[in-house]
Design a protein around this motif. Structure first.
Motif, short mmCIF file in Angstrom:
data_model
loop_
_atom_site.label_atom_id
_atom_site.label_comp_id
_atom_site.label_asym_id
_atom_site.label_seq_id
_atom_site.Cartn_x
_atom_site.Cartn_y
_atom_site.Cartn_z
N ALA A 1 0.79 -1.18 -0.05
CA ALA A 1 0.15 -0.07 0.05
C ALA A 1 0.83 1.09 0.12
O ALA A 1 1.89 1.39 0.71
N CYS A 2 0.44 2.21 -0.67
CA CYS A 2 1.23 3.64 -0.73
C CYS A 2 0.59 4.60 0.36
O CYS A 2 -0.52 4.17 0.83
N MET A 3 1.38 5.64 0.36
CA MET A 3 0.86 6.67 1.44
C MET A 3 -0.48 7.05 1.04
O MET A 3 -0.92 7.40 -0.02
N SER A 4 -1.47 7.44 1.93
CA SER A 4 -2.73 8.11 1.69
C SER A 4 -2.36 9.67 1.31
O SER A 4 -1.56 10.07 1.95
N HIS A 5 -3.39 10.12 0.70
CA HIS A 5 -3.30 11.53 0.29
C HIS A 5 -3.68 12.31 1.60
O HIS A 5 -3.48 13.58 1.65
N GLY A 6 -4.52 11.77 2.71
CA GLY A 6 -4.43 12.55 3.91
C GLY A 6 -3.54 12.59 4.85
O GLY A 6 -3.65 13.05 6.08
N ALA A 7 -2.23 12.08 4.75
CA ALA A 7 -1.26 11.87 5.41
C ALA A 7 -0.83 12.98 6.09
O ALA A 7 -0.03 13.03 6.94
N PHE A 8 -1.01 14.15 5.31
CA PHE A 8 -0.44 15.41 5.66
C PHE A 8 -1.15 16.42 6.41
O PHE A 8 -0.79 17.68 6.84
#
Length: 432
Positions: free
Chosen positions: A332-339
């Motif tokens: 799995a890649c990093m989610s767009h809401g990680a920031f």
């Protein structure tokens, strides 16, 4: 003299079928109804002159195995009635078939068709998931027939987002899903109008529209922000710093894989299918960006090396290193809401691209073409691109190094100097 009708009989048809095994025969019942018999079976057909085109036409009615002589005569009589009224029986059958199709397509089915068409241009890995979630958020609208949906039905589906907690952004996205689905329905001739158009639906429900560009941070504030960001050693902080220093889009960074990184050449090659422009984008990596990536890789190597030597190593296979640079796990890649937890002073992640572009335009001698290429934008028309054989890696690396030195507070005398060679080079690029 009236045309003779009902010439055939059941017994006569049975006898003809037995002979039909030896050849081809057409039995005519009169009034345009006939039965074709051959070794493959028997089939009813209706021959008539179209009252619309005045041409002879033939339409199949079905096989004898599923339609008796009496049924075929009843259908033929109905067709003769249509012709007497000036209606082409084939046209009428097509109209009824279209009505049946409209009566079978639900909003959810049409939304899925729309997704399959739009997904060809989507680059984000979460785009399909978000679309499907938007369809699910439509509630009872999903099961409605597309042709029956009215503005009040759409307003009712969107009303749930006005309840606590209020979610205007989700409401806008779901409205976009509905509007695009209705556009597909019109193109597929399932209906003739789009009740989700803003000019119409805005009279039934409020839709706050996002205006302007993504909020950006003044480039003069970026050095202090990055210095504070480096105090946070989370994956999200390191990924955001990489985004700021390279000017790539958020999805290009969060979905980056190790296979795209060429540490020997200092290049990050983003494949065409992951870029907005649908063409390969090569990002030259500065020393700081290479350091960020090496640290990220070293952390994963250390974690997965320890895992392979753990107590359960004998009973379970060692996990493989994630394919994604900022992976949550191996798949799995990093989610767009990680920031979201990072304080950006109101600036969006995408807005840092504007900060970089403004710096290059205001503080350096980097040409307009090179500055646009740094951001992965298309430059020039087809003719210009034909003559632009090289990707300008060296120039873009210099531009990103200027930006990196500015962020780190390093004096770079080349930034402000405009030699004759550089000025001439800029003019040549503009004309390319």
């Amino acid at each position: 003299m009236a045309r003779e009708l009902h010439r055939l009989s059941t017994r006569g048809i049975e006898a003809a079928i037995k002979k039909g095994e030896e050849g081809y025969e057409v039995l005519r019942d009169g009034g345009g109804l006939s039965l074709a018999i051959d070794r493959f079976g028997a089939r009813w057909s209706f021959l008539f002159t179209s009252p619309v085109t005045k041409k002879r036409r033939e339409m199949g009615l079905g096989p004898l195995a599923t339609m008796s002589l009496a049924d075929a005569r009843e259908i033929a009589q109905g067709h003769r009635g249509l012709i007497a009224k000036g209606i082409d029986p084939l046209h009428e059958r097509e109209r009824k078939s279209e009505e049946a199709r409209r009566d079978a397509v639900t909003f959810e089915q049409c939304a899925n068709d729309t997704r399959d068409i739009l997904a060809r241009k989507w680059t984000g890995k979460n785009a399909i998931y978000l679309w499907d979630k938007g369809v699910r958020d439509c509630g009872d609208l999903r099961k409605m027939l597309v042709k029956d949906i009215r503005g009040r039905d759409i307003a009712a589906a969107l009303a749930v987002f006005d309840l606590p907690p209020v979610r205007p952004s989700t409401k806008r996205f779901v409205h976009s899903v509905i509007k695009r689905t209705m556009d597909t329905a019109i193109a597929a001739e399932l209906r003739e109008d789009n009740p989700a158009l803003m000019s119409r639906i805005s009279r039934l429900t409020s839709l706050e529209q996002k205006r302007g560009h993504n909020a950006s941070m003044p480039y003069t504030d970026v050095p202090a922000f990055v210095a504070k960001l480096r105090e946070n050693d989370s994956r999200a902080a390191r990924c955001l710093e990489l985004i700021i220093r390279t000017g790539v889009r958020k999805s290009e960074a969060t979905e980056a894989t190790w296979d795209e990184m060429d540490f020997a050449k200092g290049l990050w090659i983003i494949p065409a299918e992951r870029t907005k422009q649908r063409r390969e984008h090569v990002v030259p990596l500065t020393h700081r960006v290479l350091d960020i990536l090496r640290r990220q890789r070293a952390q994963y190597d250390a974690v997965y090396d320890r895992s392979s030597k753990g107590a359960n190593a004998r009973s379970a296979p060692a996990p493989s290193t994630p394919a994604y640079v900022w992976a949550d796990d191996a798949f799995a890649c990093m989610s767009h809401g990680a920031f979201q937890h990072l304080e950006t002073n109101g600036a969006t992640v995408h807005g840092f691209r504007s900060s970089l572009r403004e710096y290059l335009g205001d503080e350096t001698t980097v040409s307009w073409n090179t500055a646009e290429e740094v951001l992965g934008h298309k430059v020039g028309d087809a003719t210009a691109k034909a003559y632009r054989r090289s990707s300008g890696i060296a120039k873009r690396l210099a531009a990103l190094q200027y930006w990196g030195d500015f962020i780190d507070g390093v004096s770079n005398k080349n930034v402000k100097e405009t030699s004759e060679a550089v000025a001439k080079q800029g003019v040549e690029e503009q004309a390319a």
